[in-house]
Design an enzyme around this catalytic site. Sequence first.
Site, PDB file in Angstrom:
ATOM      1  N   TYR A 154      -9.217  -3.946  -3.709  1.00  0.00           N
ATOM      2  CA  TYR A 154      -9.082  -2.576  -4.194  1.00  0.00           C
ATOM      3  C   TYR A 154      -7.625  -2.251  -4.503  1.00  0.00           C
ATOM      4  O   TYR A 154      -7.310  -1.697  -5.567  1.00  0.00           O
ATOM      5  CB  TYR A 154      -9.637  -1.623  -3.141  1.00  0.00           C
ATOM      6  CG  TYR A 154      -9.620  -0.167  -3.520  1.00  0.00           C
ATOM      7  CD1 TYR A 154     -10.453   0.330  -4.514  1.00  0.00           C
ATOM      8  CD2 TYR A 154      -8.781   0.725  -2.851  1.00  0.00           C
ATOM      9  CE1 TYR A 154     -10.454   1.674  -4.845  1.00  0.00           C
ATOM     10  CE2 TYR A 154      -8.770   2.071  -3.177  1.00  0.00           C
ATOM     11  CZ  TYR A 154      -9.610   2.540  -4.172  1.00  0.00           C
ATOM     12  OH  TYR A 154      -9.600   3.872  -4.498  1.00  0.00           O
ATOM     13  N   LYS A 158      -6.186  -1.283  -8.193  1.00  0.00           N
ATOM     14  CA  LYS A 158      -5.593   0.016  -8.473  1.00  0.00           C
ATOM     15  C   LYS A 158      -4.123  -0.106  -8.869  1.00  0.00           C
ATOM     16  O   LYS A 158      -3.633   0.653  -9.718  1.00  0.00           O
ATOM     17  CB  LYS A 158      -5.754   0.937  -7.265  1.00  0.00           C
ATOM     18  CG  LYS A 158      -7.194   1.381  -7.008  1.00  0.00           C
ATOM     19  CD  LYS A 158      -7.790   2.068  -8.228  1.00  0.00           C
ATOM     20  CE  LYS A 158      -9.104   2.752  -7.920  1.00  0.00           C
ATOM     21  NZ  LYS A 158      -9.707   3.402  -9.103  1.00  0.00           N
TER      22      LYS A 158
END
Length: 300
Positions: A154, A158
């Site tokens: 993640y 991002k």
Amino acid sequence: MLDGRVAVVTGAGRGLGRSYAIALAAAGASVVVNDLDADVAEETVRSIVDAGGSAVAVVGAVGGSEIADALVARAVDEFGRLDVMITNAGALRDRTLRNTSDEDFDLVVTSHLRGTFTCGRAAVLRFREQGEGGRLILVGSPAGQRASFGQTAYSASKGAIVAMMRTWAVEHAKIGVTVNAIVPTALTRMVATIPGLGELVEKADRGEPVPEHIRRKGLGTPDDVAPLVVYLASADSAAVTGQAIAVGGDRIALWTHPGQVAEQLRAGGWTPEAVRDLFATELKSELQDHLPAPLDMGGE
């Protein structure tokens, strides 16, 4: 503010994406609501239509070009054009590095990073065809800006999305397309497992007000994030591009672009011993904090 504009919002069945879609429609936009879950996608559409807005649902998981092209095509077929693409969808797997499988990594990166890439590309192709500019609003996370324990895939996704945003902003400025990344924080299911936040998420879900001292630290409801999205989708934001913008609760802030914090020169170049001495002296006080940004949810 958005009359006549058409927006696609991925991952708009729940949480932040749902708030974005509803706020865009309330401001006058027609909205294509995307989600993997057909029931929640249709429920968001019903909420918009019941309030007098215009919306349709496209069900599917973002990642590949097929769904990205379908989202743009549905916007054009249903509403005649596309003005705004908001890449909100993505999966999450809470795993430390040694526990992250290939499948975990691929799922998260495909949904967040590749989904942003394919949806952004499909939108820009349409913007070029229309010749009237457009808005790409990408969704980052504090996990991509600072450390986030247990979020290898993640955080990687991002962080890459924000880097991609900066490149796209440069590439598309000449055709009137702005590209920005929001870095939202809100009391959603995604943060419910963080110590100290589970009870706040439950209260927010029940409609209880978020305490003022929490809001001032950047945590509120998904609806607190939506006004920034509406602004970035509007004609008023034409001069804002290439920015990573934090938003949550009562707070809006700008993240810096990465830059050098210290520089040392050595005539003739460096030896391993000289590098050792440099890090023990001049650079020792310049080393950057590698820890997560603190989430102090106590009193003021």
